[in-house]
Design a protein around this motif. Sequence first.
Motif, PDB file in Angstrom:
ATOM      1  N   VAL A 143       4.801  19.306   0.337  1.00 49.44           N
ATOM      2  CA  VAL A 143       5.416  20.665   0.547  1.00 49.44           C
ATOM      3  C   VAL A 143       6.704  20.478   1.812  1.00 49.44           C
ATOM      4  CG1 VAL A 143       5.321  22.978   1.145  1.00 49.44           C
ATOM      5  CG2 VAL A 143       3.586  21.796  -0.177  1.00 49.44           C
ATOM      6  N   ALA A 144       6.190  19.559   2.804  1.00 51.97           N
ATOM      7  CA  ALA A 144       7.216  19.586   3.766  1.00 51.97           C
ATOM      8  C   ALA A 144       8.257  19.007   3.658  1.00 51.97           C
ATOM      9  CB  ALA A 144       6.513  18.709   4.685  1.00 51.97           C
ATOM     10  N   TYR A 145       8.298  17.803   2.667  1.00 52.13           N
ATOM     11  CA  TYR A 145       9.438  17.184   2.168  1.00 52.13           C
ATOM     12  C   TYR A 145      10.334  17.926   1.424  1.00 52.13           C
ATOM     13  CZ  TYR A 145       7.975  12.610   4.309  1.00 52.13           C
ATOM     14  OH  TYR A 145       7.720  11.704   5.077  1.00 52.13           O
ATOM     15  N   LEU A 146       9.658  18.884   0.339  1.00 51.76           N
ATOM     16  CA  LEU A 146      10.396  19.637  -0.507  1.00 51.76           C
ATOM     17  C   LEU A 146      11.290  20.728   0.223  1.00 51.76           C
ATOM     18  CD1 LEU A 146       8.065  20.594  -3.640  1.00 51.76           C
ATOM     19  CD2 LEU A 146      10.266  19.492  -3.416  1.00 51.76           C
ATOM     20  N   LEU A 147      10.412  21.202   1.348  1.00 57.49           N
ATOM     21  CA  LEU A 147      11.410  22.160   2.024  1.00 57.49           C
ATOM     22  C   LEU A 147      12.626  21.432   2.943  1.00 57.49           C
ATOM     23  CD1 LEU A 147       8.544  24.252   3.915  1.00 57.49           C
ATOM     24  CD2 LEU A 147      10.323  25.192   2.423  1.00 57.49           C
ATOM     25  N   LEU A 148      12.270  20.121   3.352  1.00 57.18           N
ATOM     26  CA  LEU A 148      13.200  19.433   4.119  1.00 57.18           C
ATOM     27  C   LEU A 148      14.535  19.618   3.002  1.00 57.18           C
ATOM     28  CD1 LEU A 148      13.364  18.082   6.768  1.00 57.18           C
ATOM     29  CD2 LEU A 148      12.928  16.194   5.684  1.00 57.18           C
TER      30      LEU A 148
END
Lengths: 143, 89
Positions: B4-9
């Motif tokens: 999720v963090a990578y996607l948000l990034l």
Amino acid sequence: MHDFILKEVVSHLIPFIQIYGIYVIMHGHLSPGGGFSGGMVLGLSMVLFVLVFGLREGLKKISHNTSTVVESLGTAWYATVGLVGVLRGASFLVNKAAGIPTGQPGELLSSGLILVITVGVGVKVGSTILTLFVELIEEGSEE
Amino acid sequence: MKVVAYLLLVVVLSTLVLAVGEMPTYGCFNPTHNYVYDRYVRHGVEETGALNVVAQIIVDYRAYDTLIETTVLFAAIVSVMLTLKSGSH
């Protein structure tokens, strides 16, 4: 540290550094500089004192409480000065639109609230630097 | 969670890159670049009474910005005290 030369030199140097800091703050509306840079010079002069004379001597000059309180008052001072505009029937933090006399441009006592705010910011930044430094160096010396 | 963090990034990054692509080319004539600048240079002294343009902008025109900036310093002190003094109480 018992370095005689260092202590002599620094004790004669600090007044000049502080006068320069006050000069930069007071002339913030006239020449390059202002509250942040002048406050930094003031704060670093006090950091220099603590570095050379030690934490105990430094805390004798300006205690922990004093620097913390001054630091908090700086922010409160800024917001309070901003309220002057509201009291005079204009927006928050306005200067000339609130009818504050700005004086002759180029004189030391001019520009209305800018000078007042700059002095507050300078004192605040100076005490912030000192508080941060003392806080961190205390942590190191306790161990 | 890491995905999720990578996607948000990636989403934030692509949005920013798209925003940069929308910007006008550097140096081209664009009136929105010049209104504010012109106002500061022409009327700054009479509107604020200060000679230093930087002081005019940061303490008068953009005073809110500087107010929050000093609050950031205050937050720095508070966070240092919270992290370093937690053991002594």
